[in-house]
Design a protein around this motif. Structure first.
Motif, short mmCIF file in Angstrom:
data_model
loop_
_atom_site.label_atom_id
_atom_site.label_comp_id
_atom_site.label_asym_id
_atom_site.label_seq_id
_atom_site.Cartn_x
_atom_site.Cartn_y
_atom_site.Cartn_z
N PHE A 109 25.54 46.90 38.72
CA PHE A 109 26.65 45.99 38.92
C PHE A 109 27.92 46.50 38.27
N HIS A 110 29.04 46.29 38.97
CA HIS A 110 30.35 46.45 38.35
C HIS A 110 30.48 45.40 37.26
N LEU A 111 31.19 45.75 36.19
CA LEU A 111 31.26 44.86 35.03
C LEU A 111 31.73 43.46 35.41
N ARG A 112 32.80 43.37 36.24
CA ARG A 112 33.31 42.04 36.59
C ARG A 112 32.30 41.27 37.42
N ASP A 113 31.59 41.95 38.32
CA ASP A 113 30.58 41.28 39.14
C ASP A 113 29.37 40.88 38.30
N LEU A 114 29.08 41.69 37.31
CA LEU A 114 27.94 41.41 36.45
C LEU A 114 28.12 40.08 35.72
N PHE A 115 29.30 39.88 35.13
CA PHE A 115 29.54 38.64 34.40
C PHE A 115 29.76 37.46 35.33
N GLN A 116 30.41 37.70 36.47
CA GLN A 116 30.58 36.62 37.43
C GLN A 116 29.25 36.11 37.95
N THR A 117 28.29 37.01 38.09
CA THR A 117 27.00 36.66 38.68
C THR A 117 26.04 36.03 37.67
N PHE A 118 25.97 36.57 36.45
CA PHE A 118 24.91 36.18 35.53
C PHE A 118 25.37 35.42 34.29
N HIS A 119 26.67 35.46 33.99
CA HIS A 119 27.12 34.85 32.75
C HIS A 119 26.99 33.33 32.79
N ASN A 120 26.46 32.77 31.70
CA ASN A 120 26.31 31.33 31.50
C ASN A 120 25.32 30.66 32.44
N LEU A 121 24.44 31.46 33.08
CA LEU A 121 23.38 30.85 33.86
C LEU A 121 22.31 30.25 32.95
N ASN A 122 22.01 30.97 31.88
CA ASN A 122 21.09 30.44 30.86
C ASN A 122 21.24 31.28 29.59
N PHE A 123 20.64 30.81 28.53
CA PHE A 123 20.77 31.47 27.23
C PHE A 123 20.19 32.88 27.25
#
Length: 576
Positions: A18-32
């Motif tokens: 994943f590109h860094l921006r896509d990585l955080f857009q996709t997985f960030h704050n989904l769960n701990f």
């Protein structure tokens, strides 16, 4: 198995793609657990800011970078049509490059301010790999070169097409004992400058450069570099001067060379390689030359190729060569090159002739390294058939319309990322263009180098992968087509317009700019000329620029607006 049940090791492997921006857009704050993997367990990140929206840029810099600074290993910065003025905004954050403690690779592209480049390099003392490409260097260039040579850990340095009045390596004062791989493409050197490069780069092993010699028997002054094992060279000079250069490279094992208006036959090359480069194992050349006028080119090609069919070429080294020439060229131009063709650029003419020393007629693997193809057809004969397969093209430059026989090779364009088209007429051109677009599944950029007229078929074109449209020919400002209100509206309602993220265009009225910004919901950067721009003839300060001020008053404050530093009539907007 559900995604969240996958073990950590597999999730971390997935993150690598994943590109860094896509990585955080996709997985960030989904769960701990995923947050913990992103911030604590993931080993390294590449910060690629070359094609990013302003919104994503702000989110990354403000929310994520402070937490992962120590995990960033590479950074890519660009100040171009995709991300205008991004480096300035990046440096204005409360983060400096030297805070990336594990940074190893830095790439900067199209930055127009030498002062910003200096600031970035000054903060990059830890990098081992550096690329500076198409950057503005009108003055202070030698200070920049000395600053680069002072980087204590730098081993790989790539400088390409610095826009400058000339870099004088004879003024290079700072030695670098760490640089082993140096590429100074599209930066002209003479033997004297090359000698200084060798003197100040004593560990140099691989070199890529352009050399121009003005004297027939020019010699390279000491010191030389006996450690050099690989050389990629664009050469303009005499044969004796070339031999003088090679005599100082006894350990050279790999040579790639391109020349203009210089031709050596097989016997001449054999003598040079045997006498000057005894350790050479890998040899690739491309020589552009002219056949003698009033001489049968077919016979001349046979005579030339015969000198490359000796035991030295065919049996000992298995080096084969090919000769291409244009039968309708009044100047008898031709190129001779080793196979496979090892250069990225190739110019194809529809009535070209080819002969080679290959034992069979199979040529499908001879041009697999070509990335950029320019196709040209004779004005008398529109037939284009690519007898040579170009299977790995990333860029194509094409004139339309062409004979439909050209479409036989359409399957070779599956890797195409950018397409430049010149439309000579609208009768068949748009239909053929759509047929071409149907076979380019990864096309990102569509550029119209020339529009002879505006046709409604333009707004019916479709291709799901295109994200950048370019209607403004910066190389030839005379032939630009200004879009009126109706044409801007048609573009807004078109398939390509709705998916466009970067738009480069000429516009008649400033109000149409507002409509494009407001209605093209995916647009993140807009580069344009405006016909009613009163300040386009001179560089203006922001406070005195009437049109820039007008846009500031009518667009959100989050929109970055500026003029191009080199073409003052062009306005750059980084929108969202």
């Amino acid at each position: 198995m559900k995604f969240e049940y996958l073990p950590n090791e597999i999730l971390l492997d997935i993150f690598e793609y994943f590109h860094l921006r896509d990585l955080f857009q996709t997985f960030h704050n989904l769960n701990f657990r995923l947050n913990q993997l992103l911030y604590e367990s993931f080993r390294s990140y590449s910060l690629d800011l070359r094609s990013i929206s302003r919104y994503d840029f702000d989110i990354i810099c403000q929310q994520h970078l402070p937490i992962i600074l120590h995990k960033i290993t590479s950074i890519h910065l660009a100040d171009n049509d995709e991300t205008p003025n991004l480096p300035q905004r990046f440096l204005s954050q409360s983060i400096s490059v030297d805070q990336f403690t594990h940074l190893k690779s830095l790439s900067i592209h199209s930055i127009q301010s030498i002062d910003i480049i200096h600031q970035i390099i000054k903060q990059s003392q830890q990098v081992t790999h550096l690329k500076i490409i198409k950057c503005f260097c009108e003055y202070k260039e030698i200070q920049l070169i000395n600053q680069i040579w002072s980087l204590p850990k730098l081993t790989f340095c790539h400088l390409d097409n610095l826009i400058s009045k000339g870099i004088y390596f004879s003024e290079l004062l700072t030695p670098s004992s760490t640089i082993k791989y140096l590429s100074i493409k599209n930066i002209i050197c003479d033997f004297r400058s090359l000698s200084y490069v060798f003197q100040k780069t004593p560990s140099l092993q691989h070199l890529s450069t352009t050399i121009v010699c003005t004297e027939k028997f020019e010699k390279i002054p000491p010191p030389t570099n006996p450690l050099l094992t690989k050389l990629s060279l664009s050469y303009d000079g005499s044969i004796p001067s070339l031999m003088n250069l090679f005599q100082h490279m006894p350990l050279l094992r790999s040579l790639t060379i391109s020349t203009s208006y210089l031709l050596l036959d097989g016997d001449e090359w054999q003598a040079i390689l045997t006498d000057c480069l005894p350790q050479l194992k890998y040899f690739h050349f491309k020589m552009s030359f002219q056949f003698p006028q009033n001489y049968d080119t077919n016979d001349a090609a046979d005579e030339l190729l015969a000198t490359y069919q000796s035991e030295f070429w065919i049996k000992k080294h298995q080096w084969h060569v090919q000769c291409d020439w244009n039968a309708s060229d009044p100047f008898y131009g031709a190129i001779l090159y080793t196979l496979p063709y090892m250069f990225h650029d190739y110019h194809y003419v529809n009535d070209s002739c080819s002969k080679s020393t290959l034992p069979n007629k199979t040529t499908c693997q001879t041009h697999i390294h070509v990335k950029n193809l320019q196709c040209e057809h004779n004005i008398v004969n529109h037939f284009i058939y690519l007898s040579t397969k170009f299977t790995n093209l990333s860029h194509l430059d094409l004139i339309l319309p062409f004979n439909n026989e050209f479409l036989r090779n359409i399957s070779t364009f599956t890797h195409l990322k950018s397409l430049d088209v010149t439309l000579l007429s609208s009768r068949d051109a748009y239909q053929q263009l759509q047929c071409l677009l149907n076979h380019t599944p990864h096309l990102y950029l569509l550029r119209f180098s020339h529009l002879s007229d505006m046709n409604e078929a333009l707004f019916s074109l479709s291709n799901p992968s295109i994200r950048r449209l370019d209607f403004l020919n910066k190389q030839s400002m005379i032939y630009n087509w200004y879009f009126n209100t109706d044409e801007c509206q048609a573009l807004t309602n078109s398939i390509l317009g709705r998916q466009c993220q970067t738009l480069i265009i000429d516009i008649q009225a400033r109000n149409d700019v507002l409509d494009l910004v407001n209605n093209l919901t995916n647009l993140r950067s807009l580069i344009f000329q405006c016909k009613d721009d009163k300040g386009k003839q001179k560089l203006l300060s922001t406070t005195d620029d009437e049109l820039i001020q007008w846009f500031h008053e009518h667009l959100p404050s989050t929109c970055t607006i500026s003029r191009d530093a080199h073409i003052s009539s062009i306005i750059q907007m980084w929108i969202r």
